[in-house]
Design an enzyme around this catalytic site. Structure first.
Site, PDB file in Angstrom:
ATOM      1  N   ASP A 116       0.888  -1.081   0.008  1.00 29.30           N
ATOM      2  CA  ASP A 116       0.031  -0.196   0.093  1.00 29.30           C
ATOM      3  C   ASP A 116       0.878   1.370  -0.019  1.00 29.30           C
ATOM      4  O   ASP A 116       2.058   1.174   0.487  1.00 29.30           O
ATOM      5  CB  ASP A 116      -1.102  -0.131   1.326  1.00 29.30           C
TER       6      ASP A 116
ATOM      7  N   VAL B  60       1.157   0.087  -6.958  1.00 23.69           N
ATOM      8  CA  VAL B  60       0.612  -1.107  -7.950  1.00 23.69           C
ATOM      9  C   VAL B  60       1.031  -0.633  -9.533  1.00 23.69           C
ATOM     10  O   VAL B  60       1.071  -1.768 -10.448  1.00 23.69           O
ATOM     11  CB  VAL B  60      -0.554  -1.469  -7.795  1.00 23.69           C
TER      12      VAL B  60
ATOM     13  N   ASN C 222      -6.548  -5.317  -5.312  1.00 22.10           N
ATOM     14  CA  ASN C 222      -7.490  -4.312  -4.674  1.00 22.10           C
ATOM     15  C   ASN C 222      -7.099  -3.087  -4.786  1.00 22.10           C
ATOM     16  O   ASN C 222      -8.248  -2.361  -4.544  1.00 22.10           O
ATOM     17  CB  ASN C 222      -8.009  -5.093  -3.156  1.00 22.10           C
TER      18      ASN C 222
ATOM     19  N   TYR D 261     -12.985   5.877 -14.300  1.00 21.49           N
ATOM     20  CA  TYR D 261     -13.034   4.595 -13.327  1.00 21.49           C
ATOM     21  C   TYR D 261     -13.935   3.685 -13.982  1.00 21.49           C
ATOM     22  O   TYR D 261     -13.534   2.493 -13.720  1.00 21.49           O
ATOM     23  CB  TYR D 261     -13.708   5.347 -11.810  1.00 21.49           C
TER      24      TYR D 261
HETATM   25  P1  NAI Z   1      -9.923   2.905   0.425  1.00 17.80           P
HETATM   26  O1  NAI Z   1      -9.366   4.024   0.095  1.00 17.80           O
HETATM   27  O2  NAI Z   1     -10.381   2.596   1.733  1.00 17.80           O
HETATM   28  O3  NAI Z   1      -8.673   1.679   0.117  1.00 17.80           O
HETATM   29  C1  NAI Z   1      -7.806   1.673  -0.899  1.00 17.80           C
HETATM   30  C2  NAI Z   1      -6.471   1.432  -0.503  1.00 17.80           C
HETATM   31  O4  NAI Z   1      -5.573   1.458  -1.733  1.00 17.80           O
HETATM   32  C3  NAI Z   1      -5.473   2.726   0.093  1.00 17.80           C
HETATM   33  O5  NAI Z   1      -5.229   2.133   1.368  1.00 17.80           O
HETATM   34  C4  NAI Z   1      -4.911   3.292  -0.675  1.00 17.80           C
HETATM   35  O6  NAI Z   1      -3.523   3.783  -0.001  1.00 17.80           O
HETATM   36  C5  NAI Z   1      -4.358   2.146  -1.562  1.00 17.80           C
HETATM   37  N1  NAI Z   1      -3.796   2.463  -2.969  1.00 17.80           N
HETATM   38  C6  NAI Z   1      -4.487   3.399  -3.994  1.00 17.80           C
HETATM   39  N2  NAI Z   1      -3.711   3.546  -4.896  1.00 17.80           N
HETATM   40  C7  NAI Z   1      -2.687   2.771  -4.799  1.00 17.80           C
HETATM   41  C8  NAI Z   1      -1.401   2.431  -5.701  1.00 17.80           C
HETATM   42  N3  NAI Z   1      -1.270   2.866  -6.871  1.00 17.80           N
HETATM   43  N4  NAI Z   1      -0.587   1.468  -5.059  1.00 17.80           N
HETATM   44  C9  NAI Z   1      -0.794   0.881  -3.883  1.00 17.80           C
HETATM   45  N5  NAI Z   1      -1.822   1.092  -2.935  1.00 17.80           N
HETATM   46  C10 NAI Z   1      -2.804   2.134  -3.291  1.00 17.80           C
HETATM   47  O7  NAI Z   1     -10.708   2.143  -0.617  1.00 17.80           O
HETATM   48  P2  NAI Z   1     -11.591   0.943  -0.857  1.00 17.80           P
HETATM   49  O8  NAI Z   1     -13.231   1.379  -0.861  1.00 17.80           O
HETATM   50  O9  NAI Z   1     -11.402  -0.165   0.308  1.00 17.80           O
HETATM   51  O10 NAI Z   1     -11.337   0.486  -2.036  1.00 17.80           O
HETATM   52  C11 NAI Z   1     -10.723  -0.767  -2.435  1.00 17.80           C
HETATM   53  C12 NAI Z   1     -11.287  -1.378  -3.977  1.00 17.80           C
HETATM   54  O11 NAI Z   1     -12.515  -1.439  -4.027  1.00 17.80           O
HETATM   55  C13 NAI Z   1     -10.717  -0.444  -4.923  1.00 17.80           C
HETATM   56  O12 NAI Z   1     -10.212  -0.914  -6.118  1.00 17.80           O
HETATM   57  C14 NAI Z   1     -12.153   0.637  -5.243  1.00 17.80           C
HETATM   58  O13 NAI Z   1     -12.194   1.258  -6.633  1.00 17.80           O
HETATM   59  C15 NAI Z   1     -13.189  -0.814  -5.272  1.00 17.80           C
HETATM   60  N6  NAI Z   1     -14.354  -0.422  -5.038  1.00 17.80           N
HETATM   61  C16 NAI Z   1     -14.615   0.099  -3.708  1.00 17.80           C
HETATM   62  C17 NAI Z   1     -16.078   0.368  -3.694  1.00 17.80           C
HETATM   63  C18 NAI Z   1     -16.859   1.329  -2.517  1.00 17.80           C
HETATM   64  O14 NAI Z   1     -18.017   1.484  -2.478  1.00 17.80           O
HETATM   65  N7  NAI Z   1     -15.841   1.406  -1.482  1.00 17.80           N
HETATM   66  C19 NAI Z   1     -17.243  -0.030  -4.520  1.00 17.80           C
HETATM   67  C20 NAI Z   1     -16.454  -0.480  -5.839  1.00 17.80           C
HETATM   68  C21 NAI Z   1     -15.329  -0.853  -6.044  1.00 17.80           C
END
Ligand code: NAI
Length: 286
Positions: free
Chosen positions: A38, A67, A93, A160
């Site tokens: 992360d 990533v 993820n 997105y």
């Molecule tokens: P979040 O923001 O709580 O967690 C995402 C994590 O990914 C963060 O810790 C961030 O630092 C990390 N991150 C972002 N870009 C990065 C990179 N380039 N390299 C390494 N780490 C990176 O978000 P959440 O909601 O847990 O999202 C997780 C996944 O679920 C994402 O792919 C998001 O698009 C997807 N998603 C989330 C939804 C929601 O309602 N929360 C709905 C549909 C999909």
């Protein structure tokens, strides 16, 4: 006590927050050794502390990895192999909201950055995870986080949504290439899940907003997605590959569905098709 992932080694990207964090804690509780990659240093530290308090310290590592960067992804997978001896599960993820606003105002840089994280990140995760899985030959499970935004129009910003649609097709197409090696590739399409990403800048809790358009009365929790990832990571889903499981409290039940049939047999030819740009394709036999 034997857990559903006892003896397995998993890498989880974006594992320091939201869905990834809930998955890391669930995988650890089920006996896996876990490496979280992360970008967020303070959340990595917080999770490391939590893992130690829960007695998982020996089976847990957290590392800074972007990533979208090939060297970072290669090093993250290498960390799993050197720390725990092998790799069985890759959970791609990590995600960001990416470019938003009118398409006429969207810059190429913002568009590319969105795709670099959401699509290139999954490609790189698969590339290096598969190499590690091939060294032991026991197969493995790859899980990609897509979104309902990738299934239908209007669920998210343009870049997105297009990127998440790409993740869904990537999942299907890769599952065909990797099935003969017993490496399964599946995706999860979450609906509205209460995480820091979705909550960002909103004053009203997302769960409350979701209840206005989502059939299920309660809002989605990170643990709902983590439980699905656990199932897909475990041997309980051994005959499931190329699938995207929608976890959305019924959101998509009444929406449009598109079925795409992907055909792709590995031929040994590799390269780059640059379409009609006038630039030459690069093709070579492996
Ligand atoms: P979040 O923001 O709580 O967690 C995402 C994590 O990914 C963060 O810790 C961030 O630092 C990390 N991150 C972002 N870009 C990065 C990179 N380039 N390299 C390494 N780490 C990176 O978000 P959440 O909601 O847990 O999202 C997780 C996944 O679920 C994402 O792919 C998001 O698009 C997807 N998603 C989330 C939804 C929601 O309602 N929360 C709905 C549909 C999909």
């Amino acid at each position: 006590m034997t857990g559903r992932l006892t003896g397995k080694v998993a890498v989880i990207t974006g594992g320091a927050s939201g869905i990834g964090k809930a998955s890391a804690l669930m995988f650890l509780a089920e006996g896996a050794s876990v490496v979280v990659g992360d970008l967020n240093a303070s959340n990595r530290e917080l999770l490391t502390g939590e893992a130690q308090t829960l007695g998982y310290g020996e089976r847990f590592r957290a590392t800074s990895a972007n990533v979208a960067m090939e060297d970072d992804v290669a090093a993250m997978i290498e960390l799993a192999v050197t720390s725990f001896g092998r790799l069985d599960v890759m959970f791609n993820n990590a995600g960001i909201g990416g470019a938003f606003g009118a398409v006429t105002e969207t810059t190429v840089d913002d568009w590319d950055e969105t795709f670099a994280v959401l699509v290139r990140g999954v490609f790189l995760g698969v590339k290096y995870a598969v190499r590690a899985m091939q060294t032991h030959g026991d197969g493995g499970s790859i899980v990609n986080t897509a979104s309902v935004a990738g299934v239908t129009g209007g669920g998210g910003p343009v870049a997105y949504s297009a990127a998440k649609a790409a993740v869904i097709n990537l999942t299907k197409t890769l599952s065909l290439e990797l099935a003969c090696q017993r490496i399964r590739v599946n995706a999860i399409a979450p609906g509205a899940i209460q995480t820091p990403l979705l909550q960002q800048g909103r004053r009203v809790p997302v769960a409350e907003v979701a209840s206005t358009f989502q059939p299920w009365p309660e809002g989605g929790r990170p643990e709902d997605i983590a439980a699905t990832a656990l199932f897909l990571a475990s041997d309980e889903s051994r005959f499931i590959t190329g699938e995207t499981i929608t976890v959305d409290g019924g959101l998509m039940a009444g929406g449009p569905h598109a079925a795409l049939i992907a055909k792709n047999a590995p031929s040994g030819w590799v390269g780059m098709n640059r379409g009609t740009t006038g630039q030459a394709p690069t093709v070579h036999k492996r």
